[in-house]
Design a protein around this motif. Structure first.
Motif, PDB file in Angstrom:
ATOM      1  N   ILE A 245       1.211  -1.088  -0.002  1.00 45.23           N
ATOM      2  CA  ILE A 245      -0.186   0.131   0.053  1.00 45.23           C
ATOM      3  C   ILE A 245       1.577   1.290  -0.009  1.00 45.23           C
ATOM      4  CG2 ILE A 245      -1.712   1.263   1.478  1.00 45.23           C
ATOM      5  CD1 ILE A 245      -2.576  -1.538   2.713  1.00 45.23           C
ATOM      6  N   ASP A 246       0.891   2.035  -0.816  1.00 44.75           N
ATOM      7  CA  ASP A 246       1.300   2.883  -1.270  1.00 44.75           C
ATOM      8  C   ASP A 246       0.316   4.338  -0.750  1.00 44.75           C
ATOM      9  OD1 ASP A 246       2.856   5.538  -1.485  1.00 44.75           O
ATOM     10  OD2 ASP A 246       2.718   5.279  -3.825  1.00 44.75           O
ATOM     11  N   ILE A 247       0.327   4.991   0.357  1.00 42.38           N
ATOM     12  CA  ILE A 247       0.090   6.019   0.717  1.00 42.38           C
ATOM     13  C   ILE A 247      -0.508   7.206   0.978  1.00 42.38           C
ATOM     14  CG2 ILE A 247      -1.275   4.546   2.404  1.00 42.38           C
ATOM     15  CD1 ILE A 247      -0.121   6.066   4.318  1.00 42.38           C
ATOM     16  N   GLY A 248       1.793   7.501   0.342  1.00 40.09           N
ATOM     17  CA  GLY A 248       1.808   8.927  -0.582  1.00 40.09           C
ATOM     18  C   GLY A 248       2.275   9.388   1.155  1.00 40.09           C
ATOM     19  N   PRO A 249       2.519  11.241   0.910  1.00 46.62           N
ATOM     20  CA  PRO A 249       2.789  11.798   2.038  1.00 46.62           C
ATOM     21  C   PRO A 249       1.692  12.332   2.925  1.00 46.62           C
ATOM     22  CG  PRO A 249       3.240  12.606  -0.244  1.00 46.62           C
ATOM     23  CD  PRO A 249       2.740  11.637  -1.011  1.00 46.62           C
ATOM     24  N   ILE A 250       2.042  12.174   4.177  1.00 44.58           N
ATOM     25  CA  ILE A 250       1.058  11.973   4.921  1.00 44.58           C
ATOM     26  C   ILE A 250       0.788  13.926   6.073  1.00 44.58           C
ATOM     27  CG2 ILE A 250       0.273  11.475   7.099  1.00 44.58           C
ATOM     28  CD1 ILE A 250       2.020   8.866   6.698  1.00 44.58           C
ATOM     29  N   SER A 251      -0.083  14.233   5.346  1.00 44.02           N
ATOM     30  CA  SER A 251      -0.311  15.567   5.890  1.00 44.02           C
ATOM     31  C   SER A 251      -1.252  15.757   6.945  1.00 44.02           C
ATOM     32  CB  SER A 251      -1.398  15.680   4.747  1.00 44.02           C
ATOM     33  OG  SER A 251      -2.705  15.408   4.598  1.00 44.02           O
ATOM     34  N   GLY A 252      -1.827  14.248   7.488  1.00 44.99           N
ATOM     35  CA  GLY A 252      -1.969  14.426   9.234  1.00 44.99           C
ATOM     36  C   GLY A 252      -2.625  13.629  10.108  1.00 44.99           C
ATOM     37  N   SER A 253      -2.676  13.410  10.783  1.00 45.32           N
ATOM     38  CA  SER A 253      -2.882  12.087  11.621  1.00 45.32           C
ATOM     39  C   SER A 253      -4.557  12.218  12.876  1.00 45.32           C
ATOM     40  CB  SER A 253      -2.082  11.573  12.340  1.00 45.32           C
ATOM     41  OG  SER A 253      -0.777  12.514  12.857  1.00 45.32           O
ATOM     42  N   VAL A 254      -4.637  11.373  13.529  1.00 44.16           N
ATOM     43  CA  VAL A 254      -5.180  11.254  13.877  1.00 44.16           C
ATOM     44  C   VAL A 254      -5.541   9.639  15.139  1.00 44.16           C
ATOM     45  CG1 VAL A 254      -7.665  11.266  15.829  1.00 44.16           C
ATOM     46  CG2 VAL A 254      -7.641  12.321  13.591  1.00 44.16           C
ATOM     47  N   TRP A 255      -5.484  10.200  16.610  1.00 43.26           N
ATOM     48  CA  TRP A 255      -4.369   8.078  17.281  1.00 43.26           C
ATOM     49  C   TRP A 255      -5.485   8.998  17.680  1.00 43.26           C
ATOM     50  CZ3 TRP A 255      -0.504   5.379  17.395  1.00 43.26           C
ATOM     51  CH2 TRP A 255       0.235   5.157  16.061  1.00 43.26           C
ATOM     52  N   LYS A 256      -6.543   7.322  18.374  1.00 44.04           N
ATOM     53  CA  LYS A 256      -6.883   7.391  19.659  1.00 44.04           C
ATOM     54  C   LYS A 256      -6.558   5.890  20.378  1.00 44.04           C
ATOM     55  CE  LYS A 256     -11.108   7.903  16.528  1.00 44.04           C
ATOM     56  NZ  LYS A 256     -12.223   8.044  16.202  1.00 44.04           N
ATOM     57  N   LEU A 257      -7.466   6.134  21.566  1.00 51.11           N
ATOM     58  CA  LEU A 257      -6.799   4.669  22.799  1.00 51.11           C
ATOM     59  C   LEU A 257      -8.240   4.424  23.425  1.00 51.11           C
ATOM     60  CD1 LEU A 257      -5.267   3.314  24.452  1.00 51.11           C
ATOM     61  CD2 LEU A 257      -4.557   5.287  25.877  1.00 51.11           C
ATOM     62  N   ASN A 258      -8.218   3.237  23.017  1.00 53.52           N
ATOM     63  CA  ASN A 258      -9.974   3.047  23.257  1.00 53.52           C
ATOM     64  C   ASN A 258     -10.901   3.513  22.823  1.00 53.52           C
ATOM     65  OD1 ASN A 258      -9.015   0.494  24.650  1.00 53.52           O
ATOM     66  ND2 ASN A 258      -8.807   2.236  26.178  1.00 53.52           N
ATOM     67  N   ILE A 291      -5.783   7.006  12.089  1.00 56.80           N
ATOM     68  CA  ILE A 291      -5.604   7.437  11.443  1.00 56.80           C
ATOM     69  C   ILE A 291      -4.893   8.637  10.467  1.00 56.80           C
ATOM     70  CG2 ILE A 291      -8.063   8.044  10.025  1.00 56.80           C
ATOM     71  CD1 ILE A 291      -9.990   6.999  12.320  1.00 56.80           C
ATOM     72  N   LEU A 292      -4.300   7.845   9.089  1.00 56.37           N
ATOM     73  CA  LEU A 292      -3.033   8.943   8.819  1.00 56.37           C
ATOM     74  C   LEU A 292      -4.092   9.169   7.180  1.00 56.37           C
ATOM     75  CD1 LEU A 292      -0.566   6.422   8.865  1.00 56.37           C
ATOM     76  CD2 LEU A 292      -0.990   8.077  10.416  1.00 56.37           C
ATOM     77  N   ASN A 293      -3.546  10.789   7.076  1.00 58.95           N
ATOM     78  CA  ASN A 293      -4.685  11.366   6.241  1.00 58.95           C
ATOM     79  C   ASN A 293      -3.362  11.509   5.015  1.00 58.95           C
ATOM     80  OD1 ASN A 293      -5.777  12.396   4.464  1.00 58.95           O
ATOM     81  ND2 ASN A 293      -6.060  14.748   5.424  1.00 58.95           N
ATOM     82  N   GLY A 294      -3.208  10.357   4.138  1.00 60.42           N
ATOM     83  CA  GLY A 294      -2.365  10.237   2.832  1.00 60.42           C
ATOM     84  C   GLY A 294      -2.776  10.841   1.752  1.00 60.42           C
ATOM     85  N   THR A 295      -2.239  10.270   0.702  1.00 60.84           N
ATOM     86  CA  THR A 295      -2.127  10.799  -0.421  1.00 60.84           C
ATOM     87  C   THR A 295      -3.614  10.576  -1.200  1.00 60.84           C
ATOM     88  OG1 THR A 295      -0.134  11.195  -1.378  1.00 60.84           O
ATOM     89  CG2 THR A 295      -1.402  11.713  -2.929  1.00 60.84           C
ATOM     90  N   ASN A 296      -4.990  11.901  -1.168  1.00 53.23           N
ATOM     91  CA  ASN A 296      -5.903  10.959  -1.356  1.00 53.23           C
ATOM     92  C   ASN A 296      -6.489   9.929  -1.109  1.00 53.23           C
ATOM     93  OD1 ASN A 296      -7.117  13.163  -4.071  1.00 53.23           O
ATOM     94  ND2 ASN A 296      -5.360  11.612  -4.605  1.00 53.23           N
ATOM     95  N   LEU A 297      -6.332   9.231   0.172  1.00 55.30           N
ATOM     96  CA  LEU A 297      -6.315   8.411   1.115  1.00 55.30           C
ATOM     97  C   LEU A 297      -6.356   8.253   2.623  1.00 55.30           C
ATOM     98  CD1 LEU A 297      -7.035   4.758   1.015  1.00 55.30           C
ATOM     99  CD2 LEU A 297      -4.863   4.818   1.108  1.00 55.30           C
TER     100      LEU A 297
END
Length: 419
Positions: A245-258, A291-297
């Motif tokens: 899986i090539d998700i491209g450059p990551i512009s943002g992310s969200v991390w969750k616990l439970n 949740i990684l915000n990749g290129t269009n994915l």
């Protein structure tokens, strides 16, 4: 004379179909064979004696061919029904028999694959009707067929394409949920196909919003095998080498616990794909999601830090500094303690010193003074965990120091003096 299939006869087939389809993982074959058994039996309904007045009872054998990956589940489901099963006042199902035949039923659908599913959605400017809630309705099937045709035409050229299909409709105006399955994910190709799809789908309805896509990883967030309380723990999110899986450059992310977004200052996100947990506590165990915000994915991955992966750190107790009246040949007792299940030993450099057990989980060592110059350090180390140790410094004096007797573990500010 040809046999007429009455509505009652079809009811038997409906029952059998219902029983089978409820088991799941089954596809109905296209063939259905009804065979007439002309060896009619004539029974009195209560005494089961033959009656003088002929009453013709026909037995029909319904052969229904299915393909299943779980024969035991099918058998167990059918066993839960009591036979004969009454359909109406005139029809009973006397028994259901299962035989296996792997050649008679040709498969007309794609075999289960191990591809990567990219879940997508797009919003169309089209009125949502209640029939779209029912996947068996003609309206649902018609719209599904129209969109599936467009999906196949626009996504079939991407590398590793397996299939693309609608999974459902939602309100607002109409949100189309669909899946594109392939052996790999190249977001540059996917982005191009998405653009072509939005242009082509206008034959069905105008597009309100662009295609959004997400892939749920089949691998887990990388977590350390063990972490001690008070230490830092790093979790790593991203596709592994086998996922392709090539998700491209990551512009943002969200991390969750439970299932709750992480907001605590003890947690630090590094380069979007790494989470550093500072000063770990037992409550940091649980289910993590990134949740990684990749290129269009959007790339989604989960992982679990189990309770056993966070261990209570050893708590070593000793007197860190002792001032000793120096007399060559005399001994100074040293004590070191730690909580269960850990154990400790005294060391002089890398040399293990002979120790004696004192109270529970404590040891003592009688340090022999060999000269009165300077000071000496000895170490108390935990046996089970590398890196957990504390030092006792012995400083020697011969005269002129006034001090008072200290208690156990008195620390640096109190002296242990010669009387």
């Amino acid at each position: 004379m040809g046999m007429v299939i009455s509505s009652n006869t079809l009811a038997i087939f409906a029952l059998l179909s219902t029983l089978i389809l409820e088991t799941g993982n089954i596809r109905k074959c296209s063939s259905l064979v009804l065979q007439e058994n002309h060896e009619a039996e004539q029974f009195h309904p209560s005494t089961r004696q033959r009656r003088n007045v002929p009453a013709t009872v026909y037995e029909y054998l319904i052969s229904l061919e299915v393909n299943t990956t779980n024969m035991d589940q099918l058998r167990n489901t059918l066993k839960t029904f009591a036979y004969p099963a009454k359909i109406s006042s005139q029809i009973n199902v006397s028994d259901v028999d299962i035989t296996t035949d792997f050649t008679r039923c040709p498969l007309t659908t794609t075999s289960p694959s191990t591809g990567i599913n990219v879940s997508m959605s797009v919003t169309l400017d089209k009125e949502y009707i209640t029939d779209y809630n029912n996947k068996s309705s003609s309206a649902y099937r018609k719209l599904e067929s129209e969109i599936n045709s467009v999906l196949k035409a626009q996504y079939s050229d991407i590398k590793g394409f397996i299939q693309a299909f609608v999974t459902g409709f939602r309100k607002g105006s109409i949100i189309i949920d669909f899946v594109v399955e392939g052996t790999q994910v190249d977001m540059n190709e996917m982005a191009k196909a998405n653009k072509n799809f939005t242009n082509a789908i206008v034959s069905v309805a105008p597009v309100i919003s662009s295609v959004t896509a997400q892939v749920i990883s089949s691998s887990s967030i990388q977590t350390p095998a063990e972490t001690y309380t008070g230490e830092n723990m790093m979790l790593i999110c991203g596709p592994n080498s086998t996922e392709n899986i090539d998700i491209g450059p990551i512009s943002g992310s969200v991390w969750k616990l439970n299932d709750l977004e992480i907001m605590s200052s003890r947690f630090k996100i590094v380069n979007q794909s790494k989470l550093i947990v500072n000063n770990v506590i037992p409550e940091d165990a649980g289910r993590y999601e990134c949740i990684l915000n990749g290129t269009n994915l959007f790339f989604i991955q989960t992982g679990v830090v189990k309770d056993g992966q966070i261990k209570q750190a050893p708590n070593i107790q000793l007197q860190s500094e002792i001032h000793v009246y120096c007399k060559v040949g005399q001994t100074q007792p040293l004590q070191c303690c730690v909580q269960p299940p850990y154990n400790v030993n005294w060391y002089n450099g890398s040399t293990l010193l002979p120790s004696k057990n004192a109270e529970k989980n404590c040891i003592t060592y009688d340090y022999e003074i060999k000269n009165c110059s300077g000071s000496q350090e000895v170490f108390c180390k935990v046996n089970e965990s590398v890196g957990y140790e504390k030092t006792t410094k012995l400083t020697f004096f011969t005269e002129g120091l006034k001090c008072q007797r200290c208690s156990k573990f008195c620390g640096k500010t109190a002296w242990n003096c010669h009387e």
